[in-house]
Design an enzyme around this catalytic site. Structure first.
Site, mmCIF file in Angstrom:
data_model
loop_
_atom_site.group_PDB
_atom_site.id
_atom_site.type_symbol
_atom_site.label_atom_id
_atom_site.label_comp_id
_atom_site.label_asym_id
_atom_site.label_seq_id
_atom_site.Cartn_x
_atom_site.Cartn_y
_atom_site.Cartn_z
ATOM 1 C CE LYS A 10 -6.144 -6.370 -7.487
ATOM 2 N NZ LYS A 10 -7.335 -7.200 -7.190
ATOM 3 C CG ASP A 58 7.560 -15.964 1.078
ATOM 4 O OD1 ASP A 58 8.437 -16.420 1.811
ATOM 5 O OD2 ASP A 58 6.482 -16.555 0.887
ATOM 6 C CE LYS A 70 5.904 -14.036 4.567
ATOM 7 N NZ LYS A 70 5.000 -15.067 4.051
ATOM 8 C CG ASP A 126 -4.389 -10.389 -1.094
ATOM 9 O OD1 ASP A 126 -3.149 -10.381 -1.254
ATOM 10 O OD2 ASP A 126 -5.161 -11.035 -1.826
HETATM 11 P P1 IMP Z 1 7.839 -14.234 -3.446
HETATM 12 O O1 IMP Z 1 7.902 -14.315 -4.951
HETATM 13 O O2 IMP Z 1 7.816 -15.600 -2.807
HETATM 14 O O3 IMP Z 1 8.922 -13.356 -2.863
HETATM 15 O O4 IMP Z 1 6.431 -13.639 -3.078
HETATM 16 C C1 IMP Z 1 6.159 -12.314 -3.229
HETATM 17 C C2 IMP Z 1 4.690 -12.042 -3.338
HETATM 18 O O5 IMP Z 1 3.884 -13.064 -2.712
HETATM 19 C C3 IMP Z 1 4.388 -10.757 -2.608
HETATM 20 O O6 IMP Z 1 4.512 -9.632 -3.454
HETATM 21 C C4 IMP Z 1 2.977 -10.979 -2.122
HETATM 22 O O7 IMP Z 1 2.061 -10.616 -3.128
HETATM 23 C C5 IMP Z 1 2.899 -12.473 -1.898
HETATM 24 N N1 IMP Z 1 3.176 -12.818 -0.490
HETATM 25 C C6 IMP Z 1 4.260 -13.450 0.006
HETATM 26 N N2 IMP Z 1 4.168 -13.595 1.335
HETATM 27 C C7 IMP Z 1 2.986 -13.037 1.690
HETATM 28 C C8 IMP Z 1 2.322 -12.856 2.962
HETATM 29 O O8 IMP Z 1 2.794 -13.230 4.044
HETATM 30 N N3 IMP Z 1 1.113 -12.227 2.907
HETATM 31 C C9 IMP Z 1 0.546 -11.774 1.756
HETATM 32 N N4 IMP Z 1 1.146 -11.923 0.569
HETATM 33 C C10 IMP Z 1 2.362 -12.543 0.518
#
Ligand code: IMP
Length: 192
Positions: free
Chosen positions: A56, A116, A144, A172
């Protein structure tokens, strides 16, 4: 028209107890989304893409970005859930809602809220590429800094931010704060 002061850099009273400083104000987001929309309009002029919004978190970004693109784009959405703690993803992704569109021979542009570790996006890209699209590119609102555990090719990035947990504009914590206009550091329960 009445001139309205930019109060978007201040957290609203109903959320202030869990929020730190603004990271990106509502006005800065709007300006950058328009720039991204213009770039996408130019790059895909001959062959408009299918925009794939990742629910979302990318919901607000997707609707604003789509309206900044002056091409006949199609819209579709996926929902994924990534296992992990409240604030860290594990890279194990479950498709909660799949696409309805057929991707074969189409340019696909994934619209993502935040990258992230990059594990979610890495999984999604492979998943989409298996459906034989003409191309798969990514437009991420936030990246990030220094957190990526896989190498990613991100064609469009809105902002690079420090590695803190943020909320607002679709992002969120436990389903809350998606409806903030700006993006803020989260300092409430579970943050460290
Ligand atoms: P990744 O797989 O670690 O790149 O994380 C990606 C997903 O984690 C994003 O699409 C978000 O849903 C969630 N996410 C990562 N960092 C944040 C943050 O700082 N705030 C909110 N959601 C996050």
């Amino acid at each position: 028209m009445q001139v309205v002061p930019d109060t978007s850099a201040t957290p609203p009273a109903w959320a202030a107890h869990d929020l730190g400083p603004v990271v990106i104000s509502q006005d800065h987001i709007a300006a950058r989304v328009h720039e991204l929309g213009r770039a996408i309009t130019e790059d895909y002029a001959g062959d408009p893409p299918l925009l794939v919004g990742v629910l979302k978190g990318a919901s607000m970004f997707m609707t604003d970005l789509a309206r900044s693109i002056e091409l006949a784009v199609d819209l579709d959405f996926m929902a994924v859930s990534s296992y992990g703690s409240a604030t860290k993803s594990s890279g194990i992704v479950r498709i909660v809602k799949d696409l309805e569109a057929d991707l074969s021979g189409r340019h696909v542009l994934v619209v993502e809220d935040i990258v992230d570790s990059g594990l979610t996006l890495n999984y999604l890209r492979k998943y989409l590429e298996a459906r034989k699209p003409k191309s798969v590119e990514v437009c991420a609102l936030l990246l990030k800094e220094g957190e990526q555990r896989v190498s990613l090719d991100l064609r469009y990035v809105g902002f690079t931010i420090p590695p803190t947990f943020v909320v607002g504009y679709g992002l969120d914590v436990a389903e809350r704060y998606r409806n903030l206009g700006g993006i803020f550091t989260y300092t409430g329960p579970g943050s460290h």
